[in-house]
Write a protein that holds these residues in place. Sequence first.
Motif, mmCIF file in Angstrom:
data_model
loop_
_atom_site.group_PDB
_atom_site.id
_atom_site.type_symbol
_atom_site.label_atom_id
_atom_site.label_comp_id
_atom_site.label_asym_id
_atom_site.label_seq_id
_atom_site.Cartn_x
_atom_site.Cartn_y
_atom_site.Cartn_z
ATOM 1 N N ALA A 1 0.768 -1.243 -0.115
ATOM 2 C CA ALA A 1 0.127 -0.092 -0.204
ATOM 3 C C ALA A 1 0.936 1.547 -0.014
ATOM 4 O O ALA A 1 0.634 2.167 -0.705
ATOM 5 C CB ALA A 1 -0.981 0.080 1.164
ATOM 6 N N SER A 2 1.883 1.270 0.790
ATOM 7 C CA SER A 2 2.598 2.358 0.928
ATOM 8 C C SER A 2 3.449 2.744 -0.617
ATOM 9 O O SER A 2 3.529 3.837 -0.885
ATOM 10 C CB SER A 2 4.153 2.217 2.011
ATOM 11 O OG SER A 2 3.217 2.109 3.237
ATOM 12 N N SER A 3 4.085 1.493 -0.925
ATOM 13 C CA SER A 3 4.707 1.901 -2.244
ATOM 14 C C SER A 3 3.685 2.184 -3.314
ATOM 15 O O SER A 3 4.377 3.028 -4.090
ATOM 16 C CB SER A 3 5.215 0.404 -2.721
ATOM 17 O OG SER A 3 6.142 0.072 -1.956
ATOM 18 N N VAL A 4 2.537 1.896 -3.547
ATOM 19 C CA VAL A 4 1.408 1.913 -4.365
ATOM 20 C C VAL A 4 1.225 3.692 -4.221
ATOM 21 O O VAL A 4 1.116 4.358 -5.263
ATOM 22 C CB VAL A 4 0.379 1.191 -4.584
ATOM 23 C CG1 VAL A 4 -0.839 2.065 -5.294
ATOM 24 C CG2 VAL A 4 0.719 -0.273 -4.891
ATOM 25 N N ILE A 5 0.938 3.929 -3.158
ATOM 26 C CA ILE A 5 0.414 5.405 -2.821
ATOM 27 C C ILE A 5 1.562 6.415 -2.950
ATOM 28 O O ILE A 5 1.507 7.692 -3.529
ATOM 29 C CB ILE A 5 -0.172 5.419 -1.590
ATOM 30 C CG1 ILE A 5 -1.011 6.798 -1.447
ATOM 31 C CG2 ILE A 5 0.956 5.593 -0.290
ATOM 32 C CD1 ILE A 5 -2.166 6.741 -2.190
ATOM 33 N N ILE A 6 2.736 5.895 -2.798
ATOM 34 C CA ILE A 6 4.014 6.783 -2.981
ATOM 35 C C ILE A 6 3.923 7.007 -4.814
ATOM 36 O O ILE A 6 4.293 8.073 -5.204
ATOM 37 C CB ILE A 6 5.096 6.242 -2.500
ATOM 38 C CG1 ILE A 6 5.186 6.519 -0.738
ATOM 39 C CG2 ILE A 6 6.448 7.056 -2.849
ATOM 40 C CD1 ILE A 6 5.956 5.931 -0.102
ATOM 41 N N ALA A 7 3.975 5.605 -5.406
ATOM 42 C CA ALA A 7 4.009 5.864 -6.704
ATOM 43 C C ALA A 7 2.826 6.871 -7.365
ATOM 44 O O ALA A 7 3.315 7.458 -8.293
ATOM 45 C CB ALA A 7 3.935 4.352 -7.142
ATOM 46 N N MET A 8 1.825 6.703 -6.947
ATOM 47 C CA MET A 8 0.688 7.616 -7.428
ATOM 48 C C MET A 8 1.142 9.134 -6.946
ATOM 49 O O MET A 8 0.708 10.044 -7.774
ATOM 50 C CB MET A 8 -0.534 7.202 -6.649
ATOM 51 C CG MET A 8 -1.006 5.974 -6.878
ATOM 52 S SD MET A 8 -2.799 5.365 -6.431
ATOM 53 C CE MET A 8 -3.827 6.438 -7.333
ATOM 54 N N ALA A 9 1.673 9.299 -5.849
ATOM 55 C CA ALA A 9 2.164 10.788 -5.555
ATOM 56 C C ALA A 9 3.166 11.262 -6.449
ATOM 57 O O ALA A 9 3.080 12.500 -6.753
ATOM 58 C CB ALA A 9 2.570 10.816 -3.991
ATOM 59 N N PHE A 10 4.108 10.385 -6.645
ATOM 60 C CA PHE A 10 5.150 10.765 -7.816
ATOM 61 C C PHE A 10 4.475 11.108 -9.145
ATOM 62 O O PHE A 10 4.737 12.069 -9.876
ATOM 63 C CB PHE A 10 6.217 9.750 -7.804
ATOM 64 C CG PHE A 10 7.076 9.549 -6.637
ATOM 65 C CD1 PHE A 10 7.278 10.711 -5.866
ATOM 66 C CD2 PHE A 10 7.806 8.549 -6.297
ATOM 67 C CE1 PHE A 10 8.019 10.660 -4.766
ATOM 68 C CE2 PHE A 10 8.663 8.596 -5.337
ATOM 69 C CZ PHE A 10 8.834 9.598 -4.469
ATOM 70 N N TRP A 11 3.553 10.066 -9.482
ATOM 71 C CA TRP A 11 2.925 10.354 -10.596
ATOM 72 C C TRP A 11 2.177 11.569 -10.850
ATOM 73 O O TRP A 11 1.934 12.261 -11.823
ATOM 74 C CB TRP A 11 1.873 9.171 -10.838
ATOM 75 C CG TRP A 11 1.409 8.936 -12.186
ATOM 76 C CD1 TRP A 11 0.534 9.790 -13.153
ATOM 77 C CD2 TRP A 11 1.558 7.907 -13.124
ATOM 78 N NE1 TRP A 11 0.486 9.245 -14.188
ATOM 79 C CE2 TRP A 11 0.759 8.106 -14.296
ATOM 80 C CE3 TRP A 11 2.010 6.607 -13.014
ATOM 81 C CZ2 TRP A 11 0.700 7.206 -15.393
ATOM 82 C CZ3 TRP A 11 1.994 5.385 -13.789
ATOM 83 C CH2 TRP A 11 1.423 6.098 -15.102
ATOM 84 N N TYR A 12 1.651 12.068 -9.563
ATOM 85 C CA TYR A 12 0.755 13.347 -9.546
ATOM 86 C C TYR A 12 1.530 14.370 -10.103
ATOM 87 O O TYR A 12 1.019 15.482 -10.624
ATOM 88 C CB TYR A 12 0.357 13.562 -8.318
ATOM 89 C CG TYR A 12 -0.759 14.613 -7.956
ATOM 90 C CD1 TYR A 12 -2.003 14.651 -8.543
ATOM 91 C CD2 TYR A 12 -0.290 15.689 -7.073
ATOM 92 C CE1 TYR A 12 -2.708 15.797 -8.574
ATOM 93 C CE2 TYR A 12 -1.008 16.753 -7.105
ATOM 94 C CZ TYR A 12 -2.475 16.947 -7.821
ATOM 95 O OH TYR A 12 -3.271 18.115 -7.517
ATOM 96 N N VAL A 13 2.839 14.389 -9.459
ATOM 97 C CA VAL A 13 3.799 15.580 -9.809
ATOM 98 C C VAL A 13 4.903 15.419 -10.806
ATOM 99 O O VAL A 13 5.150 16.372 -11.740
ATOM 100 C CB VAL A 13 4.736 15.954 -8.483
ATOM 101 C CG1 VAL A 13 3.799 16.209 -7.239
ATOM 102 C CG2 VAL A 13 5.746 14.677 -8.236
ATOM 103 N N CYS A 14 5.056 14.324 -10.974
ATOM 104 C CA CYS A 14 6.049 14.096 -12.454
ATOM 105 C C CYS A 14 5.730 12.515 -12.979
ATOM 106 O O CYS A 14 6.099 11.650 -12.378
ATOM 107 C CB CYS A 14 7.438 14.142 -11.786
ATOM 108 S SG CYS A 14 8.634 13.385 -13.170
ATOM 109 N N GLN A 15 5.232 12.587 -14.094
ATOM 110 C CA GLN A 15 4.610 11.140 -14.556
ATOM 111 C C GLN A 15 5.792 10.418 -14.897
ATOM 112 O O GLN A 15 5.736 9.130 -14.340
ATOM 113 C CB GLN A 15 3.804 11.451 -15.805
ATOM 114 C CG GLN A 15 3.274 10.292 -16.581
ATOM 115 C CD GLN A 15 2.174 10.386 -17.480
ATOM 116 O OE1 GLN A 15 1.803 11.355 -17.927
ATOM 117 N NE2 GLN A 15 1.862 9.228 -18.249
ATOM 118 N N PRO A 16 7.023 10.598 -15.576
ATOM 119 C CA PRO A 16 7.839 9.487 -15.518
ATOM 120 C C PRO A 16 8.468 9.107 -14.351
ATOM 121 O O PRO A 16 8.622 7.715 -14.370
ATOM 122 C CB PRO A 16 9.034 10.404 -16.138
ATOM 123 C CG PRO A 16 8.449 11.456 -17.057
ATOM 124 C CD PRO A 16 7.480 11.997 -16.167
#
Length: 199
Positions: A139-154
């Motif tokens: 869950a932590s890894s997925v939500i952090i990935a989504m947070a990163f996606w929100y600010v920088c897609q690559p």
Amino acid sequence: MGTNPWISIFAFLIPDRGFLAAERKTWYDTSQRGDRMKEAQYQKLTAFCRKTKTREKIIAGVTKYLPDVIAVAYPAAVAVLLARGYPELLRFVLVPLAALAAVTALRHVFHAPRPYDKMNFQPLLSHKPGDSFPSRHTASSVIIAMAFWYVCQPLGITAAALAVLVGISRVVAGLHYPRDVLAGAAVSLVVGGLGFWAV
């Protein structure tokens, strides 16, 4: 003197602990019968991982340290965004916190046994018993990935690939059932989808 109405409300909202424990057990017994991962499969997986010392060290290392790498990257990103005056910084912080809180609450509610708690095999990494559902590392890894996606897609795409690897490694190492990993990812996807894009 009449009963305090607030007591009646809380008594209704918070079920008897014995009843809740029985319901949890029934749900998990039913769920385990439908789970594709059986004892023999975990034994084969862990035996495959331990076939050579090098393989065991690599898989155990990925399982143990990859979530830490992602977790360290997140506060580093917060620091960078803070220094740059990013306007959505509060959302970047609060949405992952909400997902983590939701998963932690579910783990306390279910206090589900881990595969090695109920089956005859030794996981690749030592771990305390219980609190298997949902997988907090996933869950932590997925939500952090989504947070990163929100600010920088690559960056988000890279983090998402790592999050998938985290989830797979938790099952391969014998620390979680597949449903634990899927549930952890699902909680983060729902909270992240609402928090980052729907609200």
